[in-house]
Design a protein around this motif. Sequence first.
Motif, PDB file in Angstrom:
ATOM      1  N   LEU A   1     -51.062  20.007 -25.063  1.00 42.91           N
ATOM      2  CA  LEU A   1     -50.266  18.941 -25.680  1.00 42.91           C
ATOM      3  C   LEU A   1     -48.781  19.276 -25.597  1.00 42.91           C
ATOM      4  CD1 LEU A   1     -50.726  16.267 -27.310  1.00 42.91           C
ATOM      5  CD2 LEU A   1     -50.292  17.646 -29.360  1.00 42.91           C
ATOM      6  N   LYS A   2     -47.994  18.286 -25.190  1.00 41.22           N
ATOM      7  CA  LYS A   2     -46.550  18.471 -25.108  1.00 41.22           C
ATOM      8  C   LYS A   2     -45.898  18.151 -26.459  1.00 41.22           C
ATOM      9  CE  LYS A   2     -46.290  17.474 -20.161  1.00 41.22           C
ATOM     10  NZ  LYS A   2     -45.975  18.864 -19.827  1.00 41.22           N
ATOM     11  N   PRO A   3     -44.782  18.809 -26.770  1.00 43.56           N
ATOM     12  CA  PRO A   3     -44.102  18.538 -28.045  1.00 43.56           C
ATOM     13  C   PRO A   3     -43.612  17.097 -28.131  1.00 43.56           C
ATOM     14  CG  PRO A   3     -43.291  20.572 -27.041  1.00 43.56           C
ATOM     15  CD  PRO A   3     -44.121  19.879 -25.999  1.00 43.56           C
ATOM     16  N   GLY A   4     -43.521  16.587 -29.338  1.00 41.30           N
ATOM     17  CA  GLY A   4     -43.032  15.240 -29.569  1.00 41.30           C
ATOM     18  C   GLY A   4     -43.148  14.896 -31.033  1.00 41.30           C
ATOM     19  N   THR A   5     -42.758  13.690 -31.377  1.00 48.11           N
ATOM     20  CA  THR A   5     -42.867  13.212 -32.753  1.00 48.11           C
ATOM     21  C   THR A   5     -43.393  11.787 -32.737  1.00 48.11           C
ATOM     22  OG1 THR A   5     -41.001  14.591 -33.453  1.00 48.11           O
ATOM     23  CG2 THR A   5     -41.644  12.787 -34.914  1.00 48.11           C
ATOM     24  N   HIS A   6     -44.393  11.521 -33.546  1.00 48.09           N
ATOM     25  CA  HIS A   6     -44.974  10.192 -33.652  1.00 48.09           C
ATOM     26  C   HIS A   6     -44.700   9.645 -35.044  1.00 48.09           C
ATOM     27  CE1 HIS A   6     -48.026   7.020 -33.970  1.00 48.09           C
ATOM     28  NE2 HIS A   6     -47.863   6.928 -32.660  1.00 48.09           N
ATOM     29  N   PRO A   7     -44.339   8.351 -35.168  1.00 48.66           N
ATOM     30  CA  PRO A   7     -43.973   7.811 -36.483  1.00 48.66           C
ATOM     31  C   PRO A   7     -45.097   7.813 -37.507  1.00 48.66           C
ATOM     32  CG  PRO A   7     -44.097   6.064 -34.817  1.00 48.66           C
ATOM     33  CD  PRO A   7     -44.152   7.361 -34.087  1.00 48.66           C
ATOM     34  N   VAL A   8     -46.347   7.826 -37.058  1.00 48.79           N
ATOM     35  CA  VAL A   8     -47.472   7.825 -37.989  1.00 48.79           C
ATOM     36  C   VAL A   8     -47.997   9.235 -38.241  1.00 48.79           C
ATOM     37  CG1 VAL A   8     -49.848   7.017 -38.357  1.00 48.79           C
ATOM     38  CG2 VAL A   8     -48.142   5.473 -37.357  1.00 48.79           C
ATOM     39  N   CYS A   9     -48.126  10.022 -37.185  1.00 48.49           N
ATOM     40  CA  CYS A   9     -48.805  11.322 -37.283  1.00 48.49           C
ATOM     41  C   CYS A   9     -47.874  12.526 -37.161  1.00 48.49           C
ATOM     42  CB  CYS A   9     -49.895  11.410 -36.219  1.00 48.49           C
ATOM     43  SG  CYS A   9     -51.171  10.135 -36.388  1.00 48.49           S
ATOM     44  N   GLY A  10     -46.603  12.306 -36.963  1.00 50.56           N
ATOM     45  CA  GLY A  10     -45.675  13.428 -36.865  1.00 50.56           C
ATOM     46  C   GLY A  10     -45.822  14.166 -35.550  1.00 50.56           C
ATOM     47  N   ASP A  11     -45.905  15.512 -35.631  1.00 52.86           N
ATOM     48  CA  ASP A  11     -45.878  16.324 -34.403  1.00 52.86           C
ATOM     49  C   ASP A  11     -47.265  16.740 -33.942  1.00 52.86           C
ATOM     50  OD1 ASP A  11     -46.501  18.097 -36.401  1.00 52.86           O
ATOM     51  OD2 ASP A  11     -45.002  19.597 -35.847  1.00 52.86           O
ATOM     52  N   VAL A  12     -48.300  15.948 -34.251  1.00 56.91           N
ATOM     53  CA  VAL A  12     -49.660  16.296 -33.857  1.00 56.91           C
ATOM     54  C   VAL A  12     -50.361  15.113 -33.199  1.00 56.91           C
ATOM     55  CG1 VAL A  12     -49.874  17.977 -35.732  1.00 56.91           C
ATOM     56  CG2 VAL A  12     -50.734  15.641 -36.059  1.00 56.91           C
ATOM     57  N   ARG A  13     -51.440  15.442 -32.506  1.00 59.16           N
ATOM     58  CA  ARG A  13     -52.398  14.444 -32.035  1.00 59.16           C
ATOM     59  C   ARG A  13     -53.682  14.634 -32.818  1.00 59.16           C
ATOM     60  NH1 ARG A  13     -56.904  14.435 -28.253  1.00 59.16           N
ATOM     61  NH2 ARG A  13     -57.262  12.297 -27.516  1.00 59.16           N
ATOM     62  N   LEU A  14     -54.239  13.553 -33.320  1.00 60.75           N
ATOM     63  CA  LEU A  14     -55.522  13.576 -34.019  1.00 60.75           C
ATOM     64  C   LEU A  14     -56.551  12.842 -33.177  1.00 60.75           C
ATOM     65  CD1 LEU A  14     -54.170  12.705 -37.570  1.00 60.75           C
ATOM     66  CD2 LEU A  14     -55.016  14.938 -36.824  1.00 60.75           C
ATOM     67  N   ASN A  15     -57.741  13.390 -33.127  1.00 57.62           N
ATOM     68  CA  ASN A  15     -58.813  12.799 -32.328  1.00 57.62           C
ATOM     69  C   ASN A  15     -60.083  12.729 -33.163  1.00 57.62           C
ATOM     70  OD1 ASN A  15     -61.214  13.953 -30.134  1.00 57.62           O
ATOM     71  ND2 ASN A  15     -60.273  11.975 -29.804  1.00 57.62           N
TER      72      ASN A  15
ATOM     73  N   GLN B   1     -51.891  20.529 -32.063  1.00 57.27           N
ATOM     74  CA  GLN B   1     -50.468  20.783 -32.174  1.00 57.27           C
ATOM     75  C   GLN B   1     -49.935  21.122 -30.784  1.00 57.27           C
ATOM     76  OE1 GLN B   1     -50.862  23.707 -35.473  1.00 57.27           O
ATOM     77  NE2 GLN B   1     -49.572  22.286 -36.636  1.00 57.27           N
ATOM     78  N   PRO B   2     -48.622  21.048 -30.559  1.00 59.78           N
ATOM     79  CA  PRO B   2     -48.096  21.346 -29.215  1.00 59.78           C
ATOM     80  C   PRO B   2     -48.637  22.671 -28.675  1.00 59.78           C
ATOM     81  CG  PRO B   2     -46.368  20.430 -30.570  1.00 59.78           C
ATOM     82  CD  PRO B   2     -47.551  20.624 -31.480  1.00 59.78           C
ATOM     83  N   GLY B   3     -49.105  22.618 -27.439  1.00 61.63           N
ATOM     84  CA  GLY B   3     -49.700  23.784 -26.793  1.00 61.63           C
ATOM     85  C   GLY B   3     -51.211  23.834 -26.888  1.00 61.63           C
ATOM     86  N   ALA B   4     -51.802  23.103 -27.825  1.00 66.61           N
ATOM     87  CA  ALA B   4     -53.266  23.095 -27.957  1.00 66.61           C
ATOM     88  C   ALA B   4     -53.889  22.284 -26.823  1.00 66.61           C
ATOM     89  CB  ALA B   4     -53.677  22.515 -29.301  1.00 66.61           C
ATOM     90  N   LYS B   5     -55.088  22.681 -26.427  1.00 68.74           N
ATOM     91  CA  LYS B   5     -55.768  21.991 -25.342  1.00 68.74           C
ATOM     92  C   LYS B   5     -57.278  22.135 -25.529  1.00 68.74           C
ATOM     93  CE  LYS B   5     -55.464  26.064 -22.342  1.00 68.74           C
ATOM     94  NZ  LYS B   5     -54.951  26.602 -21.063  1.00 68.74           N
ATOM     95  N   MET B   6     -58.023  21.370 -24.744  1.00 65.89           N
ATOM     96  CA  MET B   6     -59.477  21.443 -24.748  1.00 65.89           C
ATOM     97  C   MET B   6     -59.944  21.553 -23.304  1.00 65.89           C
ATOM     98  SD  MET B   6     -62.121  21.413 -26.884  1.00 65.89           S
ATOM     99  CE  MET B   6     -61.524  20.582 -28.361  1.00 65.89           C
ATOM    100  N   ALA B   7     -60.574  22.671 -22.964  1.00 70.51           N
ATOM    101  CA  ALA B   7     -61.037  22.881 -21.596  1.00 70.51           C
ATOM    102  C   ALA B   7     -62.131  21.882 -21.238  1.00 70.51           C
ATOM    103  CB  ALA B   7     -61.554  24.307 -21.439  1.00 70.51           C
ATOM    104  N   LEU B   8     -62.320  21.677 -19.937  1.00 65.34           N
ATOM    105  CA  LEU B   8     -63.377  20.783 -19.485  1.00 65.34           C
ATOM    106  C   LEU B   8     -64.725  21.240 -20.049  1.00 65.34           C
ATOM    107  CD1 LEU B   8     -62.451  20.219 -15.729  1.00 65.34           C
ATOM    108  CD2 LEU B   8     -62.374  18.515 -17.561  1.00 65.34           C
ATOM    109  N   HIS B   9     -65.474  20.296 -20.598  1.00 67.17           N
ATOM    110  CA  HIS B   9     -66.760  20.619 -21.213  1.00 67.17           C
ATOM    111  C   HIS B   9     -67.623  19.364 -21.227  1.00 67.17           C
ATOM    112  CE1 HIS B   9     -64.444  18.797 -24.459  1.00 67.17           C
ATOM    113  NE2 HIS B   9     -65.596  18.498 -25.024  1.00 67.17           N
ATOM    114  N   GLN B  10     -68.900  19.541 -21.490  1.00 64.19           N
ATOM    115  CA  GLN B  10     -69.834  18.443 -21.685  1.00 64.19           C
ATOM    116  C   GLN B  10     -70.219  18.374 -23.153  1.00 64.19           C
ATOM    117  OE1 GLN B  10     -72.639  20.222 -18.852  1.00 64.19           O
ATOM    118  NE2 GLN B  10     -72.751  18.233 -17.833  1.00 64.19           N
TER     119      GLN B  10
END
Length: 215
Positions: A195-209, A126-135
Amino acid sequence: MTDLFGDADLPQRGREDLAPGAVLLRGYAGPEADALTDGIAAVAAISPFRHMVTRGGFAMSVAMTNCGSGGWVSDRRGYRYQALDPETGAPWPAMPAPFRALAQDAAAEAGYPGFAPDVCLINRYQPGAKMALHQDQDEADFSQPIVSVSLGLAAIFRFGGLNRSDPARKVPLLHGDVVVWGGPSRLYFHGIDSLKPGTHPVCGDVRLNLTFRRS
């Protein structure tokens, strides 16, 4: 989708070498997006998204769940794969067939034929979420690649080197992009910027990985 990174100027399909053994397949998962998001919803209905706790006791900003024969978990005891979902006490949901097919096809396209993933970690940003550098180093066999699929909001992927202090390349990832890395880059540090705020037509306001691995 909100044009956060000049998306209109980026190719919708194509291949880009990021490092030795690492390939970006731009737009590769786009045609399967509906099947993938349906699969994510089915998995989450059995094993809901949750904010796992790091070994240091901090809640991750990214919500996670898993599917496959095992799942990646994090808590005060450390990072590991286990067969049972610690929240439900039941096995993780089976990996949907479209997940497995896409991961195998993308790996083969990137030069890793015969990839047989047994786990898929699903991250929800969700906006503001992140993943620090990792292996990714909790797997038993580093000869197998990692396949990472992006859906929804655009994000900045950082891809570095074998040391955390190595310079990290900033790569915009869009809906449908797939990154595959293995061989000499299998243990490269990587992460996702906030993650920056936004809206996607398929997933809405999130990024899925979706991250596929051989555990």
